[in-house]
Design an enzyme around this catalytic site. Structure first.
Site, mmCIF file in Angstrom:
data_model
loop_
_atom_site.group_PDB
_atom_site.id
_atom_site.type_symbol
_atom_site.label_atom_id
_atom_site.label_comp_id
_atom_site.label_asym_id
_atom_site.label_seq_id
_atom_site.Cartn_x
_atom_site.Cartn_y
_atom_site.Cartn_z
ATOM 1 N N HIS A 82 57.950 -3.364 29.848
ATOM 2 C CA HIS A 82 57.958 -2.016 29.280
ATOM 3 C C HIS A 82 59.340 -1.734 28.688
ATOM 4 O O HIS A 82 60.353 -2.109 29.287
ATOM 5 C CB HIS A 82 57.650 -0.991 30.371
ATOM 6 C CG HIS A 82 57.803 0.432 29.911
ATOM 7 N ND1 HIS A 82 56.825 1.077 29.188
ATOM 8 C CD2 HIS A 82 58.832 1.315 30.037
ATOM 9 C CE1 HIS A 82 57.226 2.305 28.911
ATOM 10 N NE2 HIS A 82 58.450 2.474 29.423
ATOM 11 N N GLY A 85 42.066 -14.985 -5.391
ATOM 12 C CA GLY A 85 41.805 -16.231 -4.685
ATOM 13 C C GLY A 85 42.652 -17.388 -5.174
ATOM 14 O O GLY A 85 43.463 -17.259 -6.092
ATOM 15 N N ARG A 86 42.437 -18.530 -4.529
ATOM 16 C CA ARG A 86 43.199 -19.742 -4.839
ATOM 17 C C ARG A 86 42.241 -20.922 -4.949
ATOM 18 O O ARG A 86 41.117 -20.870 -4.461
ATOM 19 C CB ARG A 86 44.243 -20.013 -3.748
ATOM 20 C CG ARG A 86 45.295 -18.918 -3.651
ATOM 21 C CD ARG A 86 46.259 -19.171 -2.508
ATOM 22 N NE ARG A 86 47.042 -20.392 -2.689
ATOM 23 C CZ ARG A 86 48.136 -20.463 -3.432
ATOM 24 N NH1 ARG A 86 48.578 -19.393 -4.080
ATOM 25 N NH2 ARG A 86 48.814 -21.598 -3.535
ATOM 26 N N ASP A 109 45.875 -26.864 2.449
ATOM 27 C CA ASP A 109 44.990 -26.049 1.623
ATOM 28 C C ASP A 109 43.920 -26.832 0.873
ATOM 29 O O ASP A 109 42.897 -26.265 0.491
ATOM 30 C CB ASP A 109 45.811 -25.271 0.585
ATOM 31 C CG ASP A 109 46.690 -24.209 1.225
ATOM 32 O OD1 ASP A 109 46.663 -24.084 2.458
ATOM 33 O OD2 ASP A 109 47.411 -23.520 0.485
#
Length: 468
Positions: A441, A267-268, A308
């Site tokens: 395709h 983890g962080r 973060d």
């Protein structure tokens, strides 16, 4: 010395520089503070270096499979980690230098080097300088956590950052933690030539994802010779003859794992502990994440937290979207919110695992009437032609409204193909809409309408498997 600005941005990760660009273009006087490397985690120790290494590992893996593609065997394939690192470093340096040069040439933006700490709700100190601004944006990022494992103080170990400095390939890499970091490093180092043992506390991989996803990912790893030690309830560290040892308590096997190197990937945590954020009246949770509202504003007016450090996403794409939310609301009078975005992510194994929206387990837990469509990669022409048939694609649809609830793709091209479904979900389109699309395709994406055309009731007792 005191300096006054319209905006103060702390951190040059994914959100900071782009926000500086938008604000200066709008005529704002901006200061941007960075204490280490421009580009943050993604450029320096995250996405850019690791995906460059994943590419090198993929090349080595493909060479070993030459006979599978009708080619003459190439013999023993060995990786020179110093050369792999040199290639990776060149890519990182180009990205970081490009970003730094952009910022240095940005009119209206002044760069400062150092650690910024609050002295008041409108001012921060950087060395001997005090920077004042009515708008402060915190984009300070995060770092690998140091887990409280018995013996950790006596054992040399690597993190996701320091591992990138290695120039000699580990003979046997022990990894504790099977999140995205642990999984990606496990496969890429195995493909480069290391023996790899992956230790995880949970009884299976990816506990927040569906059982079939976890089983498919486990098959991918074990088929390449990676040893999985799951259900390691008690983990402690030690040394024998100067080499790391991981002791585990497992029902199936409690024997210790011995290796040459140890990576801790558990983890962080956010880089908020040295901000002195209390002096600005900011609030943080028990893990250090700054508390923000739907517009990413903190408890103190005029201060935002992006990336973060706000606990609202741990990805480069969420950090960049944070910038977009803040810029739109400030400069365009927008009303954008964090909750407007879909949960979407990928783990860059080969083949990758990508997902959007709800998992099958979440749909079941909510009691939502749902339909499920699923197709193994063995029935996807492009995957068969490429010789990469591991995995499957799965979609979930509300049985009454026909709205798409979520999707998971484990398989070649899944990290790109998932965006067909992501876009449809943002547009609030239905399964019927997806069935009416014609795709190119041969691609992996062309089978997505087919999967939506093979929906079956999601029964409560249904046990999904990785192969059906």
């Amino acid at each position: 010395m005191n300096h006054s600005f319209d905006a103060l941005i702390i951190g040059a990760g994914q959100a900071g520089p782009s926000l500086a660009g938008r604000l200066t273009a709008a005529g704002w006087k901006v200061a941007l503070v960075e204490r280490k490397n421009y580009g943050g985690t993604c450029v320096n120790t995250g996405c850019t270096p690791t995906k460059a290494m994943v590419a090198s590992a993929k090349a080595a893996h493909t060479l070993r499979q030459a006979a599978h593609y009708g080619l003459a065997p190439v013999g023993e394939v060995t990786a020179d980690l110093a050369q792999v690192k040199a290639r990776t470093d060149r890519i990182v340096a180009a990205s970081r230098t490009g970003l730094e040069n952009w910022l240095k040439q940005m009119p209206g933006c002044t760069l400062f080097r150092g650690t910024a700490r609050f002295v008041s709700p409108t001012a921060m100190r950087v060395g001997d300088e005090v920077l004042e601004a009515r708008h402060i944006f915190l984009n300070v990022g995060g770092r690998p956590v140091k887990p409280a494992l018995p013996g950790i103080e006596q054992v040399p170990y690597l993190t996701s950052s320091t591992l990138l400095a290695l120039e000699e390939l580990p003979a046997h890499l022990l990894i504790v933690g099977a999140g995205a970091v642990g999984l990606e490093f496990a496969q890429l180092f195995r493909r480069l030539g290391s023996q790899v043992t992956l230790v995880e506390r949970n009884a299976r991989l990816l506990p927040h994802d569906d059982d079939d996803v976890a089983a498919s990912v486990a098959d991918i790893l074990t088929n390449e010779g990676i040893t999985l030690r799951l259900g390691a309830e008690c983990i402690s560290l030690g040394q024998e003859n100067g080499r790391p040892v991981v002791h585990v308590s497992c029902e199936a096997d409690s024997s210790p794992s011995h290796g040459s190197h140890l990576l801790l990937a558990m983890g962080r945590l956010p880089n908020t502990d040295d901000l002195d954020f209390e002096k600005a009246g900011l609030l943080a949770d028990a893990h250090g994440y700054l508390t923000v509202d739907e517009a990413l504003q903190t408890a103190t007016p005029g201060i935002w937290a992006l990336g973060d450090c706000n606990g609202r996403g741990a990805f480069t794409h969420t950090a960049y979207n944070d910038f977009e939310i803040v810029a739109a609301n400030l400069l365009e009078g927008g009303q954008r919110r964090v909750s407007d975005r879909l949960p979407v992510s990928a783990i860059y194994l080969d083949p990758p695992f990508a997902k959007v929206g709800l998992t099958e387990a979440e749909v079941r837990a909510a009691g939502t009437p749902a339909l499920v469509g699923k197709r193994p990669m063995t029935k996807v022409g492009r995957a068969v032609e490429k010789g990469e048939t591991q995995g499957f694609m799965k979609v979930l649809v509300h049985a009454e409204t026909d709205q798409i609830l979520g999707a998971s793709i484990v398989g070649v091209g899944g990290d790109e193909a998932i965006h067909c479904i992501v876009t449809a979900m943002y547009a609030r389109q239905t399964a019927a809409f997806m069935r009416s699309n014609m795709f190119i395709h041969p691609t992996v994406s062309e089978l997505i309408p087919t999967v939506f055309g093979e929906l079956q009731p999601l029964r409560a007792e249904l046990k999904a498997t990785a192969s059906t």
